[in-house]
Design a protein around this motif. Structure first.
Motif, mmCIF file in Angstrom:
data_model
loop_
_atom_site.group_PDB
_atom_site.id
_atom_site.type_symbol
_atom_site.label_atom_id
_atom_site.label_comp_id
_atom_site.label_asym_id
_atom_site.label_seq_id
_atom_site.Cartn_x
_atom_site.Cartn_y
_atom_site.Cartn_z
ATOM 1 N N ARG A 1 52.551 60.451 102.068
ATOM 2 C CA ARG A 1 53.635 60.741 103.017
ATOM 3 C C ARG A 1 53.570 62.185 103.525
ATOM 4 N NH1 ARG A 1 59.131 60.112 101.864
ATOM 5 N NH2 ARG A 1 58.636 59.272 99.837
ATOM 6 N N THR B 1 57.951 60.798 110.650
ATOM 7 C CA THR B 1 58.506 60.515 109.319
ATOM 8 C C THR B 1 57.696 61.157 108.191
ATOM 9 O OG1 THR B 1 57.210 58.519 109.163
ATOM 10 C CG2 THR B 1 59.404 58.297 110.070
ATOM 11 N N ILE C 1 63.299 64.197 113.809
ATOM 12 C CA ILE C 1 62.263 63.151 113.883
ATOM 13 C C ILE C 1 61.802 62.969 115.325
ATOM 14 C CG2 ILE C 1 62.004 60.647 113.782
ATOM 15 C CD1 ILE C 1 62.481 60.690 111.077
ATOM 16 N N ASP C 2 62.776 62.964 116.218
ATOM 17 C CA ASP C 2 62.458 62.764 117.630
ATOM 18 C C ASP C 2 61.549 63.897 118.129
ATOM 19 O OD1 ASP C 2 63.193 60.741 119.503
ATOM 20 O OD2 ASP C 2 64.008 62.367 120.739
ATOM 21 N N PRO D 1 57.123 54.685 108.707
ATOM 22 C CA PRO D 1 57.191 54.316 110.133
ATOM 23 C C PRO D 1 57.400 52.817 110.348
ATOM 24 C CG PRO D 1 55.319 55.743 109.715
ATOM 25 C CD PRO D 1 55.921 55.454 108.393
ATOM 26 N N ARG E 1 57.703 63.842 116.800
ATOM 27 C CA ARG E 1 56.780 62.793 117.263
ATOM 28 C C ARG E 1 55.864 63.273 118.375
ATOM 29 N NH1 ARG E 1 61.249 58.457 117.164
ATOM 30 N NH2 ARG E 1 60.968 57.677 115.070
ATOM 31 N N TRP F 1 68.731 65.270 111.235
ATOM 32 C CA TRP F 1 67.530 64.499 110.924
ATOM 33 C C TRP F 1 67.023 63.693 112.115
ATOM 34 C CZ3 TRP F 1 63.540 64.288 108.008
ATOM 35 C CH2 TRP F 1 62.838 63.087 107.812
ATOM 36 N N GLY F 2 67.940 62.973 112.769
ATOM 37 C CA GLY F 2 67.541 62.105 113.889
ATOM 38 C C GLY F 2 66.894 62.910 115.005
ATOM 39 N N ALA G 1 62.082 56.861 104.827
ATOM 40 C CA ALA G 1 61.516 55.588 105.275
ATOM 41 C C ALA G 1 60.142 55.794 105.895
ATOM 42 C CB ALA G 1 62.453 54.953 106.286
ATOM 43 N N ALA H 1 67.617 62.010 119.944
ATOM 44 C CA ALA H 1 67.695 61.648 118.524
ATOM 45 C C ALA H 1 67.239 60.211 118.365
ATOM 46 C CB ALA H 1 69.115 61.787 118.025
ATOM 47 N N ASP H 2 66.901 59.847 117.153
ATOM 48 C CA ASP H 2 66.427 58.492 116.903
ATOM 49 C C ASP H 2 67.359 57.791 115.915
ATOM 50 O OD1 ASP H 2 65.139 56.186 116.379
ATOM 51 O OD2 ASP H 2 63.258 57.084 115.699
ATOM 52 N N THR I 1 54.368 60.254 113.914
ATOM 53 C CA THR I 1 55.406 59.256 113.607
ATOM 54 C C THR I 1 56.746 59.942 113.369
ATOM 55 O OG1 THR I 1 54.981 59.367 111.230
ATOM 56 C CG2 THR I 1 53.758 57.697 112.469
ATOM 57 N N VAL J 1 67.514 57.404 111.578
ATOM 58 C CA VAL J 1 68.679 57.756 110.763
ATOM 59 C C VAL J 1 69.108 56.556 109.938
ATOM 60 C CG1 VAL J 1 71.075 58.544 110.816
ATOM 61 C CG2 VAL J 1 69.425 59.511 112.397
ATOM 62 N N PHE K 1 74.784 59.400 113.937
ATOM 63 C CA PHE K 1 74.266 58.831 115.193
ATOM 64 C C PHE K 1 74.528 57.323 115.291
ATOM 65 C CE2 PHE K 1 71.586 62.615 114.697
ATOM 66 C CZ PHE K 1 71.771 63.205 115.933
ATOM 67 N N LEU L 1 50.144 59.203 109.628
ATOM 68 C CA LEU L 1 51.556 59.510 109.892
ATOM 69 C C LEU L 1 51.741 60.601 110.950
ATOM 70 C CD1 LEU L 1 53.040 59.317 106.294
ATOM 71 C CD2 LEU L 1 53.061 57.604 108.068
#
Lengths: 335, 519
Positions: B424, B435, B394-395, A45, B398, B390-391, A43, A32-33, B433, A37, A298, B430
């Motif tokens: 976006r 995102t 995103i990971d 990059p 990428r 979400w986290g 947001a 996870a990032d 990325t 979060v 997180f 992007l």
């Protein structure tokens, strides 16, 4: 006893260090990032990268590890990734809310649970015993959060006797911070209206938290007492002509206390580590909710901080239980 | 007689003194917002997308310009402006007699310091807006000039969201070059109608009416605005029924039914700058345009609107209606026969399997995923659904090897400018990325359109033309499926007057100055 205390404190330090290391490693290798979060779902990059840099998440793992552990040795729990506040400051605000709830719930559990257990044992096989046992079964069967909803509906919504949620009335400012326990702080500041509001707000969450555990306390006390009341030394005490109250409280109860104290130690540990669902239902800004919110977002320094506090609580409550054993049974002290 | 006259005169004088105050202002008590989520910070330069954060910050701060309810840019702290023909220079005149909560008066220096600070910090979801700013110059006490490095329409469209802080407060609270970041995280010194009275973390933020607010306080107003946090849905509703909470944001579908059963609660619908989109990564079977087009035809658009019990609107473009540059290029309708036909024309007529990620933060996301999964099963396409945070998403996105074939998202945009959203969604910069551009779409023609549009001066008709072309390309290439605009639902207590949902107030603006409570 001093040796025991010292031994426990040393183990506590080692356990905490071990936990911190494990938690740090686990949170860092999760797929996870945290920067993404913290930056929010929309947001760009460049914002995420900036936050990553600000939070030091762009540095290699070993550097972050060394920084965190050396900070921890100085008592620095790091900063929340989301609020950027020191985790220690957040915990200073959240833990007293849980502590206040736990202390009062603890009192209710000890006083009511133990009393009901004694009454039930003394009147074993009689209507009072059946009534208490039935209540215990019901109390143990209802999860605290369900009970919380019932209490809200009956005592706040229908009867309008207590506030629905919160620690304090919306239009009231908290008392000046001294201990973080609103009841104590309002008393120290002489703010009686706030003190009264705090007590009213505590009523339902304390009831929701303690009723189930009180039932467990009553059950443990009853079984302990039943066993002890059949012992020869109780018969001897009675044969000596001692008053029944004295026989029950001074002779039988004291000897029935060890399993009860064990159970209470565990219960208090659970209460202090935050009864999450009750905190959620009553909008109680305590440690449990803080820990859950941190996990979901997180916010790993906050997660580690909350986990360490919970670990300290459990180790300390177990230590207190061990010390109480020694007080209650001199044979254990001797060993 | 003389004594009587004296007493009479004193009474008249007292009445005269009291009369204007009681006639002009009517304080109608405290307005309480019942919210789930607490702001992470009160610093406008670090604003995220939390609506509550927007409500609180926008009550205490103001920008140079603002969006009207119709989406027009109108004056706020600036009274007027001039934009150079090359759209590189913006000169703004400031409003006279505006006071900050710390007692200082607004001037050009405050604007310069605030804009420089925002650009330098570059945090939050508005961090990108001032990126094209080169210099901010003080022309005189009440005039400021903003020079851009390159013309960028997004700067002007985003300026209403950039808040002005007291330069005195920034200077007085700066620590180790942090531009008072630590101070403004928990304090507020703006020019807004409400000033911070107290923030009890985990509990609530209380703001009280700022006596010296430049618009004055004529008429009925709320005396204080309290944002309460951590309230769960059932508790919020019970509190609202008792009049202890006046507004509940992001209510759910079931709350409409609840509101209909009581006179104490009203529900309101709004169309936020937020759409629900489905993305298809250009790889494997989805690299085939026929397959992507088949999937577009197979999407259960009508069923989604039905699931939303009518509280949703179809989308006619990859950009949201109401944004500058939007044009209708798409007709959402499920056509399984057409989908089968397209699939038969592809190399994947015998079926295949795909992985789809969705975030189960709310019910519509799950409904959408499951309905689409069922529709594709009819075509012989097996979809594996992964519900991930979400986290983690995103990971995964990428990396090409771990990125999902399909994903669905709610997309918020801070500014009503279609170009920002299209960028976006699918700009090639992007890719990888995590995102944005979850479709891994790379089309230089599309990129060029999006890069050119913002360089034009505000109001230039070519902006619409270029963005329209970009929207058409996305639909023709079947990159993104515009699913629906889920309407925003909030609940207000029956006593609330003057409230109206503002879709342009990013990430949320209650306009508490306009609200009052009727007993």
């Amino acid at each position: 006893m001093g040796k025991l205390l010292l031994e426990r404190l040393l183990t506590l330090v080692l356990k905490l260090f071990g936990m911190a290391v494990i938690l740090f490693v686990v949170t860092q290798i999760l797929p996870a990032d945290p920067a993404a979060v913290a930056a929010g779902t929309d947001a760009r990059p460049e914002q995420i990268e900036k936050i990553r840099k600000d939070l030091g998440l762009d540095r290699p793992f070993h550097e972050r590890f060394v920084t965190y552990i050396t900070g921890l040795l100085r008592g620095d729990l790091g900063k929340s990734l989301l609020t950027r506040r020191a985790v220690a400051d957040d915990l200073k605000l959240r833990f007293p809310a849980t502590l206040e709830l736990a202390i009062l719930s603890g009192f209710v559990i000890v006083i009511c649970g133990v009393s009901l257990g004694i009454i039930s044992a003394v009147h074993a096989g009689k209507p009072a015993d059946y009534l208490i046992r039935a209540a215990v079964v019901v109390g143990m069967g209802i999860p605290p959060f369900v009970l919380a909803l019932f209490l809200q509906l009956i005592f706040a919504k229908w009867l309008d006797l207590f506030p629905l949620e919160g620690r304090l009335h919306t239009l009231m400012a908290p008392p000046p911070f001294r201990t973080g326990l609103y009841t104590i702080d309002s008393l120290l500041a002489g703010q009686w209206d706030i003190f009264w509001s705090c007590l009213r707000h505590l009523a339902l969450p304390v009831a929701a938290l303690s009723l189930g555990r009180l039932a467990v306390g009553a059950r443990f006390t009853r079984s302990g007492m039943l066993e002890t009341l059949g012992q020869p030394f109780v018969r001897t005490a009675r044969a000596k002509g001692l008053r029944e109250n004295r026989v029950i409280l001074r002779h039988a109860f004291r000897n029935a206390l060890i399993p009860v104290v064990t159970m209470l130690g565990i219960q208090i540990g659970f209460l202090l580590s935050g009864a999450v669902l009750v905190e959620v239902v009553f909008t109680w800004p305590g440690l449990g909710r803080y820990a859950v919110d941190s996990v979901l977002s997180f916010d790993f320094y906050a997660v580690i901080g909350a986990a360490l506090v919970i670990a300290v609580i459990f180790v300390l409550s177990n230590t207190v239980v061990d010390l109480l054993y020694a007080q209650l049974d001199p044979r254990i002290k001797h060993k | 007689m003389k004594t009587f006259l004296k007493i009479f005169a004193v009474i008249c004088a007292l009445l005269l003194m009291l009369a204007p105050a009681s006639a002009d202002v009517t304080w109608t008590g405290a307005f309480v917002l019942g919210s789930c989520c607490e702001p992470n910070s009160l610093d406008p330069a670090a604003m995220g997308i939390s609506q509550t954060e927007g409500y609180v910050i926008n009550a205490m701060y103001e920008g140079l310009t603002q969006y009207s309810r119709e989406g027009e840019i109108v004056p706020r702290l600036a009274t007027g402006w001039e934009i150079s023909a090359d759209a590189l220079t913006y000169t703004l005149s400031l409003r006279d007699g505006v006071m900050f909560h710390d007692g200082s008066t607004l001037d050009a220096e405050d604007v310069k310091v605030s804009l420089d600070r925002h650009k330098e910090l570059g945090l939050g979801n508005l961090g990108f807006i001032l990126a094209p700013v080169d210099t901010v110059s003080v022309m005189d006490d009440m005039t400021v000039r903003i020079q851009l490095i390159t013309a960028d329409f997004q700067f002007w469209a985003g300026l209403p969201h950039i808040k002005i802080l007291s330069a005195d407060a920034i200077a007085a609270n700066e620590m180790d070059g942090d531009m008072a970041g630590e101070f403004f995280r928990e304090n507020a010194v703006g020019t807004g109608p409400y000033q911070l009275a107290r923030w009890d973390p985990g509990r609530q933020t209380e703001m009280t009416a700022f006596a010296d607010y430049w618009r004055g306080w004529e008429g009925p107003h709320i005396e204080s605005f309290i944002a309460r946090y951590g309230l769960d849905f059932s508790t919020r509703l019970l509190l609202m029924e008792d009049g202890e909470v006046h507004l509940i944001d992001w209510a759910g579908l079931s709350d409409i039914r609840r509101a209909e059963t009581t006179d104490a609660i009203n529900y309101n619908l709004g169309n936020p700058l937020q759409g629900f989109y489905h993305f298809m990564r250009q790889d494997g079977p989805l690299a085939d345009k026929n397959v992507r087009q088949a999937l577009m035809h197979a999407y259960p658009y009508e069923a989604m609107i039905e699931v939303m019990q009518g509280v949703a609107l179809p989308l006619s473009s990859p950009a949201l209606s109401g944004t500058i540059g939007h044009c209708a290029v798409f007709e959402p309708a499920q056509d399984m026969d057409k989908a089968r036909e397209l699939l038969a024309a592809s190399d994947y007529a015998d079926g295949f399997s795909l992985r789809q990620a969705y975030r189960h933060a709310n019910e519509p996301r799950r409904f959408a995923a499951v309905l689409f999964q069922e529709a594709l099963a009819e075509l012989g396409i097996e979809v594996q659904l992964d519900d991930i945070p979400w986290g983690t998403f995103i990971d995964a996105q990428r990396n090409f090897d771990t990125a999902y074939d399909m994903s669905s998202h709610w997309l918020n945009i801070p500014i009503p400018y279609a170009g920002e959203m299209l960028f976006r969604l699918n700009h090639s910069s992007l890719i990888d990325t995590g995102t944005g551009n979850w479709a891994w779409y790379n089309n230089p023609e599309f990129d060029a359109l999006l890069e050119e549009a913002p360089t034009l001066a505000p109001g230039d008709p070519r902006i619409d033309e270029l963005l329209c072309q970009a929207q058409q390309i996305l639909i023709d290439d079947a990159v993104v499926i515009p699913v629906m605009l889920s309407q925003y639902i909030d609940l207000t207590h029956a006593s609330v007057r003057g409230y109206q949902y503002d879709p342009y107030g990013f990430p949320g603006d209650l306009h508490p100055y306009d609200i009052w409570l009727e007993n």
